[in-house]
Write an enzyme that holds these catalytic residues in place. Structure first.
Site, PDB file in Angstrom:
ATOM      1  CG  ASP A 110      19.418  42.936 -16.820  1.00 36.83           C
ATOM      2  OD1 ASP A 110      20.441  43.302 -17.262  1.00 36.83           O
ATOM      3  OD2 ASP A 110      18.706  43.976 -17.382  1.00 36.83           O
ATOM      4  CG  HIS A 154      12.277  39.664 -19.680  1.00 38.74           C
ATOM      5  ND1 HIS A 154      12.249  39.683 -20.668  1.00 38.74           N
ATOM      6  CD2 HIS A 154      14.026  39.324 -19.773  1.00 38.74           C
ATOM      7  CE1 HIS A 154      12.657  39.928 -21.577  1.00 38.74           C
ATOM      8  NE2 HIS A 154      13.868  40.186 -21.232  1.00 38.74           N
ATOM      9  CB  CYS A 194      16.756  46.958 -23.795  1.00 36.31           C
ATOM     10  SG  CYS A 194      17.969  46.947 -22.870  1.00 36.31           S
ATOM     11  N   GLY A 195      15.607  48.600 -20.959  1.00 33.52           N
ATOM     12  CA  GLY A 195      15.890  50.280 -19.982  1.00 33.52           C
ATOM     13  C   GLY A 195      17.523  50.582 -19.470  1.00 33.52           C
ATOM     14  CG  HIS A 196      20.684  47.267 -20.298  1.00 34.02           C
ATOM     15  ND1 HIS A 196      20.090  46.224 -20.289  1.00 34.02           N
ATOM     16  CD2 HIS A 196      22.103  47.400 -20.901  1.00 34.02           C
ATOM     17  CE1 HIS A 196      20.747  45.686 -21.601  1.00 34.02           C
ATOM     18  NE2 HIS A 196      21.969  46.202 -21.878  1.00 34.02           N
ATOM     19  CB  CYS A 237      16.385  44.879 -15.691  1.00 36.76           C
ATOM     20  SG  CYS A 237      15.021  43.937 -17.592  1.00 36.76           S
ATOM     21  N   GLY A 238      15.721  47.723 -16.679  1.00 37.59           N
ATOM     22  CA  GLY A 238      14.660  49.063 -16.278  1.00 37.59           C
ATOM     23  C   GLY A 238      13.476  48.160 -16.593  1.00 37.59           C
ATOM     24  CB  THR A 239      11.477  45.761 -19.341  1.00 41.18           C
ATOM     25  OG1 THR A 239      12.601  45.138 -19.592  1.00 41.18           O
ATOM     26  CG2 THR A 239      11.940  47.288 -20.505  1.00 41.18           C
TER      27      THR A 239
HETATM   28  O1  PYC Z   1      17.118  46.730 -18.875  1.00 38.10           O
HETATM   29  O2  PYC Z   1      15.259  46.578 -19.971  1.00 38.10           O
HETATM   30  C1  PYC Z   1      16.402  46.213 -19.674  1.00 38.10           C
HETATM   31  C2  PYC Z   1      16.476  44.679 -19.804  1.00 38.10           C
HETATM   32  C3  PYC Z   1      15.865  43.682 -20.733  1.00 38.10           C
HETATM   33  C4  PYC Z   1      17.007  42.936 -20.324  1.00 38.10           C
HETATM   34  C5  PYC Z   1      18.333  43.373 -20.368  1.00 38.10           C
HETATM   35  N1  PYC Z   1      18.104  44.463 -19.633  1.00 38.10           N
END
Ligand code: PYC
Length: 332
Positions: free
Chosen positions: A253, A227, A107-109, A257-259
């Site tokens: 999100d 997702h 999870c990036g964030h 969303c980092g991923t």
């Molecule tokens: O930031 O990767 C992310 C992420 C995944 C689900 C919610 N945020």
């Protein structure tokens, strides 16, 4: 007032607060998307490899996830992260992310939130660290004041331009890509990616998600694509793209969303539309921004995501055995 006092006095006193389990958390948000970092109170799983930790949480201790992120203490949008001792030599810590319906790969964030929270606690100072996650070790560069750069796991596009018949929408084409979670990336179909359109965007993305399942479209090795990332041009000309990411439990999100941004980079790289090292500024539905770029390791796309988190609460969750909803209310 007297009646209230009398009612309080008559109330059976919780015999002993220690009978309540306590989960100690700190909350942050990254570009509007919350992360609840669990510092203590989960079952002890320190000795297990991370995939087994996820398995144990899923099969034996799932109520800790629900108690932490679901109502009445949380909401569908809260992403949880449990901090554990490191698995790999030299890593700072391990972390397992979870949401209102289950567990995430990366999870990036959330990673940005974890590092900003550890900085807030004085446990880390600006510098480089490694964090172990169930899908691999990521390197993070804490720049300070909650600004974090993540060198994510390798991202790749699994399938390009997959045609999908979506009931109520028609034919859409999208890419299937991995960025630490599985994504289906496609055009927002003319719906403005803005808060005023969140219901329409959610319906659209959810219909796509269901159509993917019905059509048997998956990630590698049959992995569920949980997702959906809808994309459009940015609202702000300083940026390169805007997205709306629908997460597995139907919450969207608030951050870019980092991923999901990593998956987008993999697609841009595969199409030759973004050179290695060039910046990609990704806007979220709120307008919050992650700055991203990638480098090549052989032919592997290695994404870097930069964002900022703000710590916003220190919380001790109380699990009262007398509370019928002590372990959370699962979403319908
Ligand atoms: O930031 O990767 C992310 C992420 C995944 C689900 C919610 N945020």
């Amino acid at each position: 007032m007297a009646r209230v006092d009398a009612a309080l006095a008559a109330r059976p006193v919780q015999p002993d607060n220690v009978a309540m389990e306590k989960i100690v958390c700190l909350d942050s948000h990254t570009g509007g998307e919350p992360t609840r970092l669990v510092m203590s109170g989960f079952p002890d799983m320190a000795q297990l490899p991370l995939p087994q930790v996820v398995q144990q949480l899923r099969t034996r201790h799932d109520r800790y996830r629900a108690a932490t992120v679901c109502e009445p203490r949380g909401s569908d949008v809260v992403v949880g992260a449990v901090l554990l001792p490191p698995r790999a030599a030299g890593s700072l810590a391990s972390v397992v992310f979870f949401n209102n319906v289950g567990y995430l790969g990366m999870c990036g964030h959330g990673t940005i939130g974890v590092m900003a929270t550890l900085e807030h606690l004085g446990r880390v100072s600006p510098g480089r660290y490694a964090l172990d996650t169930p899908v691999g070790t990521v390197t993070v560069h804490l720049r300070g004041q909650g600004v974090v750069e993540i060198d994510n796991v390798a991202a790749y596009r699994h399938r390009k331009g997959v045609p999908l018949q979506v009931p109520g929408i028609g034919l859409v084409h999208g890419d299937v890509a991995w960025g630490g979670n599985w994504f289906f990336l496609c055009d927002a179909g003319g719906v403005d990616i803005g808060l005023a359109q969140v219901d329409a965007l959610t319906e659209r993305a959810w219909a796509i998600r269901q159509a993917l399942e019905a059509a048997g479209v998956t990630g590698a090795d049959g992995a569920a694509i949980d997702h959906v990332e809808l994309m459009s041009a940015p609202h702000d000309a300083a940026n390169h793209g805007r997205n709306f990411v629908l997460c597995p439990g139907r919450a969207y999100d608030r951050s870019p969303c980092g991923t999901g941004t990593s998956a987008k980079l993999a697609c841009l790289a595969a199409d030759g539309r973004l050179a290695s090292g060039a910046a990609w500024r990704q806007e979220s539905v709120l307008g919050s921004v992650f700055e991203a770029r990638y480098r090549l390791d052989g032919d592997r796309v290695m994404p870097t995501i930069v964002g900022r988190a703000h710590v916003c609460a220190e919380t001790t969750l109380l699990i009262d055995p007398a509370d019928p909803y002590a372990w959370g209310v699962a979403p319908a």
